[in-house]
Design a protein around this motif. Structure first.
Motif, PDB file in Angstrom:
ATOM      1  N   THR A   1      37.859  23.511  40.453  1.00 37.99           N
ATOM      2  CA  THR A   1      36.694  23.883  41.250  1.00 37.99           C
ATOM      3  C   THR A   1      35.949  24.979  40.498  1.00 37.99           C
ATOM      4  O   THR A   1      36.249  25.245  39.342  1.00 37.99           O
ATOM      5  CB  THR A   1      37.144  24.327  42.663  1.00 37.99           C
ATOM      6  OG1 THR A   1      35.985  24.651  43.429  1.00 37.99           O
ATOM      7  CG2 THR A   1      38.053  25.539  42.620  1.00 37.99           C
ATOM      8  N   ASP A   2      34.958  25.569  41.157  1.00 32.32           N
ATOM      9  CA  ASP A   2      34.238  26.647  40.494  1.00 32.32           C
ATOM     10  C   ASP A   2      35.060  27.930  40.536  1.00 32.32           C
ATOM     11  O   ASP A   2      36.002  28.049  41.309  1.00 32.32           O
ATOM     12  CB  ASP A   2      32.890  26.857  41.181  1.00 32.32           C
ATOM     13  CG  ASP A   2      33.058  27.204  42.643  1.00 32.32           C
ATOM     14  OD1 ASP A   2      33.461  26.312  43.405  1.00 32.32           O
ATOM     15  OD2 ASP A   2      32.832  28.366  43.014  1.00 32.32           O
ATOM     16  N   PHE A   3      34.678  28.885  39.708  1.00 32.44           N
ATOM     17  CA  PHE A   3      35.476  30.097  39.523  1.00 32.44           C
ATOM     18  C   PHE A   3      35.616  30.901  40.810  1.00 32.44           C
ATOM     19  O   PHE A   3      36.683  31.439  41.104  1.00 32.44           O
ATOM     20  CB  PHE A   3      34.843  30.960  38.419  1.00 32.44           C
ATOM     21  CG  PHE A   3      35.779  31.996  37.875  1.00 32.44           C
ATOM     22  CD1 PHE A   3      36.698  31.675  36.883  1.00 32.44           C
ATOM     23  CD2 PHE A   3      35.758  33.296  38.344  1.00 32.44           C
ATOM     24  CE1 PHE A   3      37.571  32.626  36.380  1.00 32.44           C
ATOM     25  CE2 PHE A   3      36.628  34.259  37.851  1.00 32.44           C
ATOM     26  CZ  PHE A   3      37.534  33.922  36.866  1.00 32.44           C
ATOM     27  N   ASN A   4      34.541  30.975  41.592  1.00 28.49           N
ATOM     28  CA  ASN A   4      34.582  31.740  42.833  1.00 28.49           C
ATOM     29  C   ASN A   4      35.605  31.191  43.812  1.00 28.49           C
ATOM     30  O   ASN A   4      36.325  31.948  44.442  1.00 28.49           O
ATOM     31  CB  ASN A   4      33.216  31.695  43.530  1.00 28.49           C
ATOM     32  CG  ASN A   4      32.314  32.807  43.070  1.00 28.49           C
ATOM     33  OD1 ASN A   4      32.451  33.943  43.480  1.00 28.49           O
ATOM     34  ND2 ASN A   4      31.400  32.479  42.177  1.00 28.49           N
ATOM     35  N   SER A   5      35.633  29.873  43.941  1.00 32.13           N
ATOM     36  CA  SER A   5      36.455  29.249  44.975  1.00 32.13           C
ATOM     37  C   SER A   5      37.929  29.185  44.611  1.00 32.13           C
ATOM     38  O   SER A   5      38.776  29.053  45.493  1.00 32.13           O
ATOM     39  CB  SER A   5      35.978  27.820  45.241  1.00 32.13           C
ATOM     40  OG  SER A   5      34.587  27.772  45.342  1.00 32.13           O
TER      41      SER A   5
END
Lengths: 316, 427
Positions: B316-320
């Motif tokens: 997933t993306d880095f934030n999530s």
């Protein structure tokens, strides 16, 4: 328009060259001519399909992209967080893969998470256009800003551009810093220190905390929105105090040369980072930026979707 | 009792700083003799032909996710990954769901690990009930049940009074309080704060977030005389504070993870969630300081902070993505390959940091050395054998490591757990 961009995605301006920016702007000016015609539509992207995935609210960027796609005769579909299976717990990646399986040429993506378009781009052969990722980049906004500056001054190189406001949380600021510096402009940043960290000097911009010094000798003043939705902590004491020391007012603009351009990517918080009276300032080009936005996005869509690519960029 | 005679073992003589050849005689689960030449006609002979024989590794920091998140890891798969990586004793962190904050939970972990039969799992209990940072958990009862240290890992005990009482109370039970030193009131960052974090638009957290917490906990250790161990130190500023405290005689030890010894923010893809770890991958300068501190003794031990997550959580993306990397299966080989082979770290410093030094900190008096009377927890290491860190190689349920695909030189070939000899492939 024979030259190609030869890339799959437009994720940001950090990783693209001055020549590519020039090409995109040159094409944008041609597209603007199209928009002045009585029949504002060309068949360039007929048979191509563009999917808009906007996971954050947007008025300008979204309608501008959608209009750009329609002007180029592309088919468009929309997936938004409030009306899709994301509400049922589907991941963004699954959403993209499923829509992609229906045959999509390009995705235009806005999301609150920095790097999300970069992540998705590794999972599809379709073009990914970043329409704003978190606090990272918003390349088409910076391109339309540069187009507007170039339109007014005939050049970008050597100009002093001041970006004022919440730089810390701004993807518009970052893309403009990269783009403007590549095009040879001098970039200044101004705002309260928590919103304009000194670290940005390492990117090549100059940081100011004194409004008069920041404005001295500028050619362009670009206001940025105070992003209330991203201000989880207290970055400054009050809106009242912000206005007193950091807002750009008509008086400020009056002191500058007659040619100075006043810009803002929108949406504006009137009475916060800009006084409402500023709309009366002669060289306010805020709405012209919006007009140029359609032309710039036509240019980007045209180059990415109909252009050739270097093979190694394809996945699989 | 069954006897095994290990012949031609290259062992490290830490007193003289020399590699020497020894024969090691094991009877049952204990080492009974270590000499230049041992003869015993009743013993089964295991000739290791000059390969290294080290004490079984002791990892002071692993997350086994059981109970609660068995889809990431469980005690069986985690202790198997440990043994596969040469680790015969592993400390399991208590931030499970629910947390290990009572005697019953400690008993459960120990029982589960015994059933699994891989590495020995020594649980770490929480400092506070529910790991909530407010009331002390029953540290004495958990210690009696087999907990070897106490930590609210994942969270700092923010209330200074609670931490003070924990350090004081622990003295009665001669145990260690581990600090997850992170003052998260400073930020909710996801990447080391630097020009790079600003550039990438990732919320940063500065090294001061750790240093403030390290400083307070050292002051409380100084006040109380309790034994403090600081987990996963990552910044050069923390090292200065720790070094100063050690020089003043404060009862403090600390660990570094393989990740922080090997990775630097300037060299990684900042958007790749496989690099998302807490504390974050910091600067080259921090990495260099960590390595130096390991050599000069400011850092006592290397601990994995093995933090498994299912693939889709990292896809997933880095934030999530969640924080954490695994490494139990391969960290020793990786460190040997990247640091010892390149003469950045001596083999003695590496082996000390994963064997007798953690044994000393956690008072595991029966292990960590190759000497008469110690447990027959041993590993045979071939410095020439190469392998690639692949998903198939990894025995952990999760594969979340940025080192996937990395070729390393130096591999364990046998693990001996309490006298039981296993080929590495059969683990």
């Amino acid at each position: 328009m024979q030259k190609g961009l030869r890339r799959k995605d437009l994720l940001g301006l950090k990783d693209i060259t001055k020549e590519e920016i020039e090409l995109l702007l040159e094409t944008a000016f041609s597209m603007k001519e199209v928009l002045k015609r009585p029949i504002k539509k060309i068949p360039t992207l007929r048979g191509k399909t563009i999917c808009f995935m906007f996971f954050e609210p947007s008025t300008r960027t979204r309608s501008s992209f959608e209009l750009a796609a329609k002007r180029l005769s592309a088919d468009t579909i929309n997936v938004s967080s409030s009306q899709s299976a994301l509400l049922k717990g589907e991941t963004v990646l699954d959403t993209l893969l499923n829509v992609d399986a229906m045959g999509i040429d390009a995705f235009v993506i806005r999301h609150a998470s920095s790097g999300l378009p970069h992540f998705l781009s590794r999972h599809t052969n379709a073009s990914i256009i970043n329409a704003g990722d978190g606090m990272h980049e918003h390349p088409t906004q910076a391109l339309l800003d540069m187009m507007t500056i170039k339109e007014k001054f005939g050049k970008i190189e050597g100009l002093n551009v001041l970006i004022a406001g919440d730089v810390r949380h701004s993807r518009v600021a970052r893309s403009n810093i990269y783009g403007l510096l590549k095009m040879g402009a001098h970039v200044r940043l101004f705002g309260p220190p928590p919103l304009v960290p000194r670290e940005f000097e390492k990117l090549g911009a100059r940081v100011f905390y004194d409004k008069n010094k920041a404005l001295d000798g500028v050619d362009v003043v670009m206001g940025l929105r105070i992003q209330k939705e991203r201000l989880k902590e207290s970055f400054f004491p009050s809106i009242r105090e912000y206005r007193k020391f950091f807002a750009i007012t008509p008086d400020d603009i009056e002191k500058l040369s007659d040619n100075v351009l006043l810009m803002h990517p929108g949406p504006v918080n009137w009475g916060v980072e800009m006084d409402y009276d500023i709309m009366k300032v002669k060289n306010n080009v805020i709405l012209e930026q919006v007009t140029n936005g359609v032309a710039v996005r036509m240019s980007v869509l045209y180059h990415l979707i109909s252009g050739e690519r270097d093979n190694e960029e394809d996945i699989n | 009792m069954k006897k095994i005679l290990i012949k031609n073992a290259k062992v490290l003589d830490f007193e003289k700083g020399k590699e020497i050849l020894r024969d090691v005689l094991i009877e049952g689960d204990t080492i009974v003799d270590v000499k230049e030449s041992v003869l015993d006609e009743n013993a089964e002979v295991l000739d290791i032909e000059g390969k290294y024989l080290f004490p079984g590794l002791i990892d002071a920091h692993a997350h086994f996710r059981e109970p609660g998140e068995e889809y990431k890891e469980d005690i069986k798969s985690g202790s198997r990954a440990a043994l596969h990586g040469g680790v015969t004793t592993v400390l399991a962190m208590p931030n499970t769901k629910p947390p290990l904050d009572s005697r019953a939970m400690i008993d459960f972990v120990i029982e589960r690990a015994k059933e699994a039969g891989y590495a020995e799992v020594l649980p770490v209990g929480t400092i506070t009930k529910g790991r909530e940072g407010e009331e002390l958990a029953e540290i004495g009862d958990m210690k009696e049940g087999g907990a070897v240290a106490f930590s609210d890992d994942g969270s700092w005990v923010r209330n200074s009074s609670v931490m003070r009482r924990a350090l004081e109370y622990s003295i009665a039970f001669d145990t260690v309080i581990i600090s997850h030193a992170e003052d998260s009131s400073l930020s909710h960052g996801i990447a080391h704060e630097s020009v790079l974090s600003y550039e990438m638009g990732l919320e940063g957290y500065p090294a001061q977030q750790e240093e403030i917490a390290v400083f307070r906990d050292i002051k409380l250790a100084e006040l109380t005389g309790g034994r403090l161990h600081i987990a996963h130190v990552s910044s050069s500023g923390s090292l200065k504070i720790i070094k100063d405290a050690k020089e003043r005689g404060v009862n403090v030890t600390c660990e570094v993870t393989p990740n922080h010894l090997l990775l630097a923010q300037e060299e990684i893809d900042l958007f790749n969630p496989l690099y998302k770890v807490n504390p974050p991958v910091r600067s080259r300068n921090d990495r260099a300081s960590l390595l130096n501190a390991l050599k000069d003794g400011t850092i006592d031990i290397i601990a994995t902070d093995h933090a498994p997550h299912n693939w889709y959580e990292k896809e997933t993306d880095f934030n999530s993505a969640p924080f954490g990397m695994i490494s139990l299966d391969f960290y020793f080989s990786l460190l040997y390959s990247e640091l010892v082979s390149n003469n950045k770290l001596s083999l003695f410093d590496l082996v000390a940091a994963v064997t007798y030094k953690p044994a000393e900190i956690f008072k595991l008096k029966d292990r960590g050395r190759i000497a008469k009377g110690f447990l027959a927890d041993l590993v045979v290491f071939d410095p020439r054998k190469e392998f690639v860190i692949t998903e198939e190689f990894i025995r952990s349920k999760s594969k979340n490591t940025p080192f996937l695909g990395k070729k390393v030189k130096g591999s364990f070939v046998k693990v001996i757990k309490k006298g039981r000899v296993l080929d590495i492939e059969e683990i």
